[in-house]
Motif scaffolding. Structure first.
Motif, PDB file in Angstrom:
ATOM      1  N   TRP A 157       0.872  -1.177   0.000  1.00 53.63           N
ATOM      2  CA  TRP A 157       0.000   0.000   0.000  1.00 53.63           C
ATOM      3  C   TRP A 157       0.910   1.228   0.000  1.00 53.63           C
ATOM      4  N   THR A 158       0.869   1.994  -1.091  1.00 58.28           N
ATOM      5  CA  THR A 158       1.776   3.121  -1.236  1.00 58.28           C
ATOM      6  C   THR A 158       1.027   4.418  -1.508  1.00 58.28           C
ATOM      7  N   GLN A 159       1.609   5.537  -1.058  1.00 58.88           N
ATOM      8  CA  GLN A 159       1.097   6.874  -1.331  1.00 58.88           C
ATOM      9  C   GLN A 159       2.124   7.685  -2.133  1.00 58.88           C
ATOM     10  N   GLY A 160       2.963   7.001  -2.883  1.00 60.69           N
ATOM     11  CA  GLY A 160       3.994   7.645  -3.681  1.00 60.69           C
ATOM     12  C   GLY A 160       5.365   7.361  -3.070  1.00 60.69           C
ATOM     13  N   PRO A 161       6.417   7.986  -3.635  1.00 65.32           N
ATOM     14  CA  PRO A 161       6.372   8.952  -4.743  1.00 65.32           C
ATOM     15  C   PRO A 161       5.971   8.281  -6.056  1.00 65.32           C
ATOM     16  N   TRP A 162       5.397   9.121  -6.963  1.00 60.48           N
ATOM     17  CA  TRP A 162       4.871   8.602  -8.216  1.00 60.48           C
ATOM     18  C   TRP A 162       5.807   8.905  -9.377  1.00 60.48           C
ATOM     19  N   ARG A 163       5.884   7.956 -10.289  1.00 63.15           N
ATOM     20  CA  ARG A 163       6.621   8.134 -11.537  1.00 63.15           C
ATOM     21  C   ARG A 163       5.634   8.533 -12.629  1.00 63.15           C
ATOM     22  N   HIS A 198      -2.735  15.472  -8.085  1.00 65.21           N
ATOM     23  CA  HIS A 198      -1.705  15.141  -7.092  1.00 65.21           C
ATOM     24  C   HIS A 198      -0.803  16.340  -6.827  1.00 65.21           C
ATOM     25  N   ALA A 199      -0.377  17.033  -7.890  1.00 65.38           N
ATOM     26  CA  ALA A 199       0.557  18.150  -7.741  1.00 65.38           C
ATOM     27  C   ALA A 199      -0.045  19.291  -6.940  1.00 65.38           C
ATOM     28  N   THR A 200      -1.340  19.523  -7.091  1.00 61.01           N
ATOM     29  CA  THR A 200      -2.006  20.619  -6.376  1.00 61.01           C
ATOM     30  C   THR A 200      -2.576  20.174  -5.030  1.00 61.01           C
ATOM     31  N   ARG A 201      -2.384  18.903  -4.699  1.00 59.33           N
ATOM     32  CA  ARG A 201      -2.859  18.330  -3.427  1.00 59.33           C
ATOM     33  C   ARG A 201      -4.376  18.389  -3.283  1.00 59.33           C
ATOM     34  N   THR A 202      -5.075  18.417  -4.408  1.00 58.44           N
ATOM     35  CA  THR A 202      -6.531  18.311  -4.363  1.00 58.44           C
ATOM     36  C   THR A 202      -6.978  16.858  -4.466  1.00 58.44           C
ATOM     37  N   LEU A 203      -6.056  15.972  -4.839  1.00 55.66           N
ATOM     38  CA  LEU A 203      -6.353  14.556  -4.981  1.00 55.66           C
ATOM     39  C   LEU A 203      -5.278  13.763  -4.254  1.00 55.66           C
ATOM     40  N   HIS A 206      -3.703   6.865  -3.517  1.00 56.50           N
ATOM     41  CA  HIS A 206      -3.163   5.675  -2.850  1.00 56.50           C
ATOM     42  C   HIS A 206      -3.211   4.530  -3.858  1.00 56.50           C
ATOM     43  N   ALA A 207      -2.233   3.633  -3.785  1.00 53.60           N
ATOM     44  CA  ALA A 207      -2.189   2.546  -4.768  1.00 53.60           C
ATOM     45  C   ALA A 207      -1.727   1.255  -4.140  1.00 53.60           C
ATOM     46  N   LEU A 208      -2.054   0.167  -4.829  1.00 58.49           N
ATOM     47  CA  LEU A 208      -1.575  -1.165  -4.474  1.00 58.49           C
ATOM     48  C   LEU A 208      -0.537  -1.547  -5.520  1.00 58.49           C
ATOM     49  N   ARG A 209       0.736  -1.654  -5.082  1.00 59.98           N
ATOM     50  CA  ARG A 209       1.828  -1.974  -5.996  1.00 59.98           C
ATOM     51  C   ARG A 209       2.335  -3.385  -5.689  1.00 59.98           C
ATOM     52  N   ASN A 210       2.416  -4.227  -6.729  1.00 60.31           N
ATOM     53  CA  ASN A 210       2.888  -5.587  -6.484  1.00 60.31           C
ATOM     54  C   ASN A 210       4.414  -5.611  -6.377  1.00 60.31           C
ATOM     55  N   HIS A 211       4.959  -6.760  -6.097  1.00 63.14           N
ATOM     56  CA  HIS A 211       6.404  -6.846  -5.837  1.00 63.14           C
ATOM     57  C   HIS A 211       7.250  -6.646  -7.086  1.00 63.14           C
TER      58      HIS A 211
END
Length: 321
Positions: A157-163, A198-203, A206-211
């Protein structure tokens, strides 16, 4: 604020006819086991189409439209509503004024203020609310299972950082669920929309990232005051249902609401799923002001509202749509 001049807009966020006619026809898939009822309802919906056209509700100005399924509201006073109404009817004398996403439970006072200012309430859908603001509801059996699944370890369960490629993947996952599986009358979110949110912090994404580093599920939240909603949800629909990706995303949402002590507007759909996790039903409305329009559009709008109250609301409640 959005403005629709009555053109061919195929998105229910800015077009009431898309919501009440086209989206309603799409929702008839829930009645496949009862073809006679499905046919009857389709006939009634199609009969209402000329009324919708005559009402000119599609020729509208919509304040507080965040281009999401559920708009959250500031605490508008009676004076705020009256001032906005005067200003907007002066600027757009041939448009209806519409405020979307007002419900009769958590926004009962706000709904009453709109009605006192001359607005009419048009039922739109049945939503579900999870109130964790004061004393959070007891954790249900289904929620406990979702949290256990979320902690299983096969996904991070991740909240970034995002690519940059993550936003492409998130937009694709949303498309798989809300557009391909349900209907293209839903908003179409692009990678740029998600990245800017995401950049403006209005959204809050959260994501589910596999291994292997691939994102297989995403949920994006918006907040206002003591309320939150999740307008962006998506997962890889080609993966086995046993992975419970939607259940994990719901677990993230419930955890966030509890930790931040927020009222979680769970939006519409998946009624049984949300009830089993503590969601309580509420009716949501469009608040419509059209007193400045001619007699014809006002009469047609009145008839549309009467049909929604006498036929639409009982169906929403009976079939938990």
């Amino acid at each position: 604020m959005t403005r629709n001049d009555g053109g061919d807009v195929t998105n229910y966020l800015c077009c009431p006819s898309a919501a009440y006619i086209d989206y309603a026809i799409d929702e008839l898939r829930h009645f496949s086991a009862k073809p006679w009822l499905k046919g009857l309802l389709r006939g009634l919906i199609e009969c209402a189409r000329p009324l919708m056209t005559a009402s000119r509700l599609d020729r509208q100005v919509q304040p507080n439209n965040g281009l999401v399924a559920t708009n959250l509201f500031p605490d508008l006073s009676q004076a705020d509503i009256a001032q906005a109404t005067r200003a907007l009817t002066a600027l757009y004398p041939s448009h209806s004024l519409i405020w979307r996403s007002v419900n009769d439970q958590s926004m009962a006072q706000l709904k009453a203020r709109f009605e006192a200012a001359g607005y009419h309430a048009f039922p739109s859908r049945q939503i579900y609310l999870f109130d964790a603001r004061a004393v959070a509801p007891k954790v249900s059996r289904d929620e406990a299972r979702d949290i256990k699944l979320l902690a299983r370890g096969d996904y991070n369960w991740t909240q970034g950082p995002w690519r940059p490629q993550d936003f492409d993947r998130m937009a694709d996952l949303y498309r798989q669920l809300y557009l391909d599986k349900y209907t293209w009358l839903n908003p179409v979110y692009t990678p740029v929309f998600l990245e800017q949110g995401h950049a403006t912090r209005t959204l809050d994404l959260h994501a589910l990232r596999n291994h292997d580093g691939r994102i297989d599920g995403v949920v994006g939240f918006i907040d206002h005051g003591d309320s939150m909603a999740a307008p962006v949800v998506g997962y890889d629909t080609e993966l086995p249902a046993e992975r419970g990706l939607y259940r994990r995303l719901m677990g993230i949402a419930m955890t966030r609401a509890r930790e931040r002590r927020l009222l979680y507007n769970m939006s519409a759909g998946a009624a049984g799923f949300k009830r089993n996790r503590g969601g309580t039903p509420a009716l949501e409305y469009l608040m419509v002001y059209n007193r400045h329009l001619g007699l014809g559009p006002r009469l047609a709008a009145y008839l549309v509202r009467s049909i929604l109250n006498t036929i639409g609301v009982p169906i929403l409640k009976r079939f938990e749509l």
